[in-house]
Design a protein around this motif. Structure first.
Motif, PDB file in Angstrom:
ATOM      1  N   SER A 202       0.593   0.617   1.186  1.00 40.16           N
ATOM      2  CA  SER A 202       0.805  -0.132   2.595  1.00 40.16           C
ATOM      3  C   SER A 202      -0.377   0.620   3.816  1.00 40.16           C
ATOM      4  CB  SER A 202       1.855   0.091   3.153  1.00 40.16           C
ATOM      5  OG  SER A 202       2.075  -0.951   4.655  1.00 40.16           O
ATOM      6  N   SER A 203      -1.150   2.087   3.251  1.00 40.63           N
ATOM      7  CA  SER A 203      -1.421   2.772   3.728  1.00 40.63           C
ATOM      8  C   SER A 203      -2.658   3.130   4.011  1.00 40.63           C
ATOM      9  CB  SER A 203      -1.186   3.775   4.269  1.00 40.63           C
ATOM     10  OG  SER A 203      -0.634   4.963   3.071  1.00 40.63           O
ATOM     11  N   SER A 204      -3.541   2.365   2.224  1.00 41.99           N
ATOM     12  CA  SER A 204      -4.884   2.676   2.007  1.00 41.99           C
ATOM     13  C   SER A 204      -5.067   1.073   1.650  1.00 41.99           C
ATOM     14  CB  SER A 204      -4.829   3.531   0.598  1.00 41.99           C
ATOM     15  OG  SER A 204      -5.288   3.232   0.537  1.00 41.99           O
ATOM     16  N   ASP A 205      -6.827   0.957   1.645  1.00 37.30           N
ATOM     17  CA  ASP A 205      -6.826  -0.384   0.824  1.00 37.30           C
ATOM     18  C   ASP A 205      -7.935   0.297   0.126  1.00 37.30           C
ATOM     19  OD1 ASP A 205      -6.201  -1.308   3.501  1.00 37.30           O
ATOM     20  OD2 ASP A 205      -7.348  -1.720   3.983  1.00 37.30           O
ATOM     21  N   SER A 206      -7.357   1.283  -0.613  1.00 36.42           N
ATOM     22  CA  SER A 206      -8.656   1.437  -1.864  1.00 36.42           C
ATOM     23  C   SER A 206      -7.838   0.816  -3.543  1.00 36.42           C
ATOM     24  CB  SER A 206      -8.983   2.925  -1.725  1.00 36.42           C
ATOM     25  OG  SER A 206      -9.295   3.603  -3.156  1.00 36.42           O
ATOM     26  N   PRO A 207      -8.827   0.339  -4.047  1.00 33.67           N
ATOM     27  CA  PRO A 207      -8.188  -0.041  -5.177  1.00 33.67           C
ATOM     28  C   PRO A 207      -7.721   0.954  -5.875  1.00 33.67           C
ATOM     29  CG  PRO A 207      -9.815  -1.694  -4.969  1.00 33.67           C
ATOM     30  CD  PRO A 207     -10.230  -0.307  -3.124  1.00 33.67           C
ATOM     31  N   GLU A 208      -8.814   2.787  -6.225  1.00 36.08           N
ATOM     32  CA  GLU A 208      -8.049   3.228  -6.871  1.00 36.08           C
ATOM     33  C   GLU A 208      -6.706   3.855  -6.349  1.00 36.08           C
ATOM     34  OE1 GLU A 208     -11.151   3.010  -5.567  1.00 36.08           O
ATOM     35  OE2 GLU A 208     -12.280   2.814  -6.802  1.00 36.08           O
ATOM     36  N   VAL A 209      -7.346   4.127  -5.406  1.00 34.08           N
ATOM     37  CA  VAL A 209      -5.562   5.071  -4.650  1.00 34.08           C
ATOM     38  C   VAL A 209      -4.443   3.485  -5.341  1.00 34.08           C
ATOM     39  CG1 VAL A 209      -4.150   5.292  -2.634  1.00 34.08           C
ATOM     40  CG2 VAL A 209      -6.617   5.857  -2.509  1.00 34.08           C
ATOM     41  N   HIS A 210      -4.330   2.427  -5.229  1.00 30.20           N
ATOM     42  CA  HIS A 210      -3.515   1.390  -5.574  1.00 30.20           C
ATOM     43  C   HIS A 210      -3.071   2.016  -6.951  1.00 30.20           C
ATOM     44  CE1 HIS A 210      -4.925  -1.122  -2.057  1.00 30.20           C
ATOM     45  NE2 HIS A 210      -3.827  -0.200  -1.725  1.00 30.20           N
TER      46      HIS A 210
END
Length: 560
Positions: A202-210
């Motif tokens: 929810s807090s990040s838009d980065s695909p790597e984070v997901h």
């Protein structure tokens, strides 16, 4: 290590430096033999490196970014050598580090939010921490327990893969670690680390984070401590996961990676971050995976909202291919939903089967099978779904597949119209060319053969097939001839013939029982080429070797 024999060996450059009255740590780090001497446990060198001042300087090289105008050896060589010295696992050097809180504070200062976190130094930092975790587990865990903000900082940097690896080991998703140091790691079960990880969706838009958050949670589902495993499979946690996944404003990578976690919960042994490519039906249908019913019920609460996404598409998006145009493409998120349904059906949950029937999920997925006749990943998942339905013990699900979904009718229609034609379907043939043959005929053949096989033991399936005269004609005049033609044991052109022994040796058995994760292999290969690991010559050579490999069948798979 090389043995030194008197008269046969020359003095090491490291020894020459140590013989000086005044020498610096930088002089030693600049020598190529220093790592070898550490592994050989050179007494004079170890006694020098174990001193607090030297350990502090080694850590500085690892956690502090070099100035822009620094020499290359300060930027690249010294951090590398410093990391290698620690990972030589010399006990007395590691002891100096873990027993000094100020040195430990310096090491973990790399995680400070205000600092830059280069991928290079993050790799060195993670290697040192993992070395301490393996060799100095108890003192390291006591330090982290006293500084629990470290867990939150690791989660904040989960998009860096090397930091993710540290986090996975720290939370106990490593069977060796948790088994041998249960008491030292048990405090993590009382933290909210799982909630912090899932909230990154929810807090990040980065695909790597997901992707890294999903991989961390999937690792927990496979080998985490019991308390964490119970928390991640609870309905509350799954509800939290689905809330993030189904937010309209979130990137599609949130949905894809959230479903990877759900798939791992349903089947922990499954590699969820790729797509299975299976030869000869590796999944044994009819056998179910034991899953906590509460876990399944937690997923069913938002199943209707999830299935609606199979119909949501944008007519504006299109993808040109060699056979025509996809308008719109299937997309990774819809493919992942189909994979999730495929795994959900293997659980054997009657509640899940009822929900899928009520929402018309199987019918819609079957429509996708024919709307995208060249997406082999999709075809494999749909075939798994059909076989799970046919082999289940739930008669209403079989009846739903045969009657309401009209499986046999759609197979016969596709066999009559076996070329790609202009229609309202998303797959549009290229202009000015003859329409190509659809790419899912092989899957339809296997599904048809399975229908006939199961009809011999299931009176309902047998009666349904016998009542369809068109099916009986097609089975006799087309399917039986196709099976004869495609029987490789009757080929006499270098293939095994009917006279040859059809038994397989152990290597063949292993090949047949192996799951090939084509998506993961393709991703790894693309990553290798992206970072320049292979040159253009290597590409040509790799392509040639693939063409010579008889076991691997390469097909054009469009990920759209």
């Amino acid at each position: 290590m090389f043995w030194r024999m008197a008269g046969l060996s020359t003095a090491s450059p490291v020894e020459t430096i140590l013989d000086k009255e005044n020498f610096t740590l930088e002089e030693l780090l600049d020598e190529d033999d220093i790592i070898q001497e550490c592994k050989a446990l050179n007494g004079r060198l170890i006694n020098f490196l174990r001193e607090r001042a030297q350990v502090e300087q080694l850590i500085q090289y690892i956690v502090v970014e070099a100035p822009e105008d620094a020499e290359k050896r300060r930027t690249f060589k010294f951090p590398f050598v410093a990391c290698e010295i620690f990972t030589c696992e010399v006990d007395i050097i590691l002891k100096t580090l873990v027993e000094d809180e100020e040195l430990m504070n310096l090491l973990f200062s790399f995680l400070e939010p205000k600092d830059s976190h280069s991928t290079l130094l993050a790799g060195y930092f993670s290697k040192v921490v993992i070395c301490l975790l393996l060799r100095k587990t108890v003192p390291l865990m006591h330090y982290i327990k006293a500084h629990q903000e470290i867990m939150a900082r690791l989660v904040d940097l989960i998009g860096i893969t090397s930091i993710m690896e540290v986090l996975i080991r720290l939370i106990g998703a490593d069977e060796h670690m948790y088994t041998n140091f249960t008491e030292s790691m048990q405090w993590i079960e009382d933290t909210n680390v799982l909630e912090m990880i899932v909230d990154k969706f929810s807090s990040s838009d980065s695909p790597e984070v997901h992707a890294n958050a999903a991989e961390t949670l999937c690792s927990i589902t496979r080998s985490a401590p019991p308390a964490l495993a119970a928390k991640i499979s609870s309905p509350n946690f799954i509800g939290r996961l689905f809330r993030h996944a189904l937010e309209n404003s979130r990137p599609k990578s949130v949905l894809v990676n959230s479903l990877s976690i759900c798939i791992s919960l349903l089947d922990p042994k499954r590699l969820t971050l790729g797509t299975y490519y299976m030869f000869n039906r590796q999944l044994t249908h009819g056998s179910t995976v034991t899953v906590n019913p509460e876990t399944v019920e937690g997923m069913l609460g938002r199943l209707g909202d999830l299935l609606k996404l199979l119909d949501v598409s944008s007519e504006e998006s299109s993808l040109l291919t060699t056979y025509g145009k996809l308008q719109p493409p299937l997309g990774k998120h819809r493919l992942k939903i189909v994979e999730f349904i495929s795994v959900l059906l293997t659980v054997g949950s009657e509640a899940a089967e009822k929900e899928l029937i009520r929402h018309g999920a199987v019918r819609r997925i079957l429509d996708l099978f024919f709307e995208y006749p060249y997406n082999n990943f999709l075809h494999h998942h749909v075939e798994n779904i059909i076989l799970s339905c046919l082999e289940c013990k739930n008669a209403p699900l079989i009846e739903h597949l045969l009657h309401e979904c009209n499986l046999v009718g759609k197979i016969l229609e596709a066999e009559k119209n076996f070329t790609l034609k202009d229609s309202n379907k998303p797959t549009v043939p290229a202009e000015g060319r003859l329409p190509p043959r659809i790419g899912n005929i092989g899957h339809l053949t296997r599904i048809s053969n399975k229908l006939i096989q199961l009809g011999n033991n299931n009176s309902e399936i047998h009666a349904y097939l016998q009542e369809n005269s068109e099916w009986n004609d097609w089975q006799i005049n087309v399917l039986s001839k196709r099976n004869t033609l495609e029987n490789i044991y009757q080929w006499a052109c270098g293939r095994p013939t009917a006279l040859h022994d059809r038994g397989r040796d152990s290597d063949d058995d292993d090949y047949q029982n192996r799951d090939y994760d084509v998506a993961a292999l393709a991703n790894n290969l693309s990553q290798a080429f992206r970072y320049g690991i292979y040159s253009n010559d290597d590409v040509d050579e790799a392509q040639g070797s693939l063409e010579r490999d008889d076991e691997v069948r390469l097909v054009y798979i469009f990920y759209a």
